[in-house]
Design an enzyme around this catalytic site. Structure first.
Site, PDB file in Angstrom:
ATOM      1  N   PHE A 224       0.854  -1.196   0.000  1.00 51.33           N
ATOM      2  CA  PHE A 224       0.000   0.000   0.000  1.00 51.33           C
ATOM      3  C   PHE A 224       0.891   1.247   0.000  1.00 51.33           C
ATOM      4  CE2 PHE A 224      -1.914  -3.405   2.550  1.00 51.33           C
ATOM      5  CZ  PHE A 224      -3.098  -3.641   1.873  1.00 51.33           C
ATOM      6  N   ASP A 246       1.222  -1.252  -4.875  1.00 52.08           N
ATOM      7  CA  ASP A 246      -0.054  -0.566  -4.676  1.00 52.08           C
ATOM      8  C   ASP A 246      -0.984  -0.985  -5.804  1.00 52.08           C
ATOM      9  OD1 ASP A 246      -0.821   2.156  -2.838  1.00 52.08           O
ATOM     10  OD2 ASP A 246      -2.129   1.751  -4.560  1.00 52.08           O
ATOM     11  N   SER A 247      -2.276  -1.039  -5.522  1.00 49.15           N
ATOM     12  CA  SER A 247      -3.243  -1.425  -6.556  1.00 49.15           C
ATOM     13  C   SER A 247      -3.540  -0.288  -7.515  1.00 49.15           C
ATOM     14  CB  SER A 247      -4.547  -1.903  -5.910  1.00 49.15           C
ATOM     15  OG  SER A 247      -5.133  -0.861  -5.143  1.00 49.15           O
ATOM     16  N   ALA A 276      -2.879  -6.248  -2.927  1.00 47.74           N
ATOM     17  CA  ALA A 276      -1.999  -6.665  -1.831  1.00 47.74           C
ATOM     18  C   ALA A 276      -2.075  -8.156  -1.564  1.00 47.74           C
ATOM     19  CB  ALA A 276      -2.357  -5.882  -0.564  1.00 47.74           C
ATOM     20  N   ASP A 303       0.603  -0.683   5.494  1.00 48.31           N
ATOM     21  CA  ASP A 303      -0.038   0.598   5.826  1.00 48.31           C
ATOM     22  C   ASP A 303      -1.274   0.785   4.945  1.00 48.31           C
ATOM     23  OD1 ASP A 303      -0.526   3.098   6.906  1.00 48.31           O
ATOM     24  OD2 ASP A 303       0.916   4.129   5.624  1.00 48.31           O
ATOM     25  N   CYS A 343      -5.291   2.956  10.309  1.00 48.78           N
ATOM     26  CA  CYS A 343      -5.667   4.365  10.410  1.00 48.78           C
ATOM     27  C   CYS A 343      -7.176   4.519  10.578  1.00 48.78           C
ATOM     28  CB  CYS A 343      -5.177   5.148   9.195  1.00 48.78           C
ATOM     29  SG  CYS A 343      -5.895   4.613   7.629  1.00 48.78           S
TER      30      CYS A 343
END
Length: 399
Positions: A224, A246-247, A276, A303, A343
């Site tokens: 990510f 990352d996608s 991921a 993350d 987060c």
């Protein structure tokens, strides 16, 4: 001043200085109140208790003052000055190594509904309430005054946070083509016009610096990766190799630009546009493949974006964190280091730790906690608003 009136007994949280009034606590409101209006909050016995911005929804009033202040230019000047003095105290203002930081963090700076991030001479301002949106020009003008020449441009970016209003993103003061900033001596591009949030995740600054300390001689996987922040810190930390995943193809492009900005042409870095779980599934296990090939990474960063944005999504989010971390535990080399984060505001530290511990047990790995991480000092938590503690992280040693 327009007024909203509380049900009996619903002032208790305000007496403890919590900065939100929920819609269920309201008895009634004045007939002529519009969303975004500044209102006085009145108890069931007719006493003033607070002033804030009114808005329809679960959070009906975001409190700006418990002192019956006039919410005018001078008020915003005072609050912004207080925010800047706090950043001076922690060494971020006029720091020659870092010119990217958060100046205003909503409730943490007693300006609920407002975010302001500084990138060099540009401030990126984001409203999370209609009240702050309505007062954006006043805030921007007072911001420039408070910063005393440190910024020349204010970019307003609230299309995603107030999508139902369709506010237009753009410069409301100045305008600049300069979009590079500095963090701990490393440079990066900030795409505040098209990027996520305000363009860069400044809340991971201290954690990126910590990762640099662990990177030497390691093979690093940054999942990510978004703008690649952890990746170029790992490279400065003398990692053997760094892979960024990352996608989003746009994120991968930005990661490559940021790595090249600091380490142009360095063969240690490679970026992959992939999901991921798909990427992790393709890795060899920590117990080694039958041909004796060791697992490719001994430092992994997880993350992910917020898995839960409201309490109704909490159960599925915790399952997601468990599954993701279990994959990393299965794949990381013996003696590896895992940096793992959440987060999601509704995911507490205990929730997250239990999810990670479950993942470790299911993967059958022996794990030690080296560090417990959180948001940095420029993302302060109002002591009366514990909900403001949103970033949780663990650094783990995996045997």
């Amino acid at each position: 001043m327009k007024q909203v009136y509380l049900k009996r007994g619903k002032e208790e949280s305000l007496l403890r200085f919590h900065p939100w009034v929920f819609s269920g606590a309201l008895h009634h409101v004045d007939d002529d109140i519009n969303e975004g209006d500044t209102v006085d909050v009145i108890t069931s016995n007719g006493q003033y208790i607070a002033t804030g911005h009114y808005q329809q929804g679960s959070i009906a009033v975001r409190i700006l003052s418990f002192n019956n202040d006039h919410i005018d230019d001078a008020f915003f000047h005072m609050r912004l000055q207080q925010a800047m003095e706090a950043r001076k105290a922690i060494g971020l203002v006029d720091n020659p190594q870092t010119n990217a930081y958060r100046l205003v963090h909503g409730e943490g700076d007693m300006l609920p509904g407002l975010i302001i991030d500084i990138y060099g001479q540009t401030a990126v301002m984001q409203a999370h309430s209609i009240g702050m949106h309505k007062q954006r020009m006043v805030i921007a003008q007072q911001l420039v005054d408070v910063m005393q020449g440190r910024i020349a441009h204010v970019y307003y970016k609230s299309e995603t946070t107030l999508a139902f209003m369709e506010p237009e993103n753009g410069y409301i003061i100045g305008g600049s083509n300069e979009n590079t900033a500095l963090e701990n001596g490393l440079r990066f591009y900030v795409d505040w016009q098209r990027g996520q949030k305000t363009g860069f995740f400044v809340d991971q600054r201290d954690n990126r610096k910590l990762l640099e300390h662990y990177a030497k001689g390691r093979r690093v996987l940054n999942m990510f990766c978004y703008t690649g922040g952890f990746s170029f810190y790992a490279m400065r930390g003398e990692a053997l190799q760094v892979h960024s995943v990352d996608s989003s193809a746009k994120a991968i492009e930005l990661t490559r630009r940021n790595v090249d900005l600091n380490y142009n042409g360095d063969p240690r870095h490679e970026a992959f546009c992939d999901d991921a779980f798909h990427f992790l599934d393709g890795l060899s296990s920590a117990r080694m493949a039958t041909d004796g090939t060791p697992p490719p990474y001994d430092l992994i960063i997880l993350d992910p974006p917020a898995f839960a944005k409201h309490r109704g999504a909490l159960h599925n989010a915790l399952k997601g964190y468990t599954r993701l971390n279990e994959k990393a535990f299965e794949k990381i080399a013996s003696g590896g280091i895992l940096f793992t984060f959440s987060c999601s505001q509704v995911v507490t530290k205990d929730h997250f730790r239990n999810a990670v511990f479950t993942a470790a047990a299911q993967a059958g790995r022996s794990v030690r906690i080296l560090h417990q991480l959180h948001q940095p000092a420029d993302h302060p938590i109002n002591i009366y608003h514990p909900e403001g503690e949103y970033l949780k992280g663990l650094v783990l040693y995996v045997e």
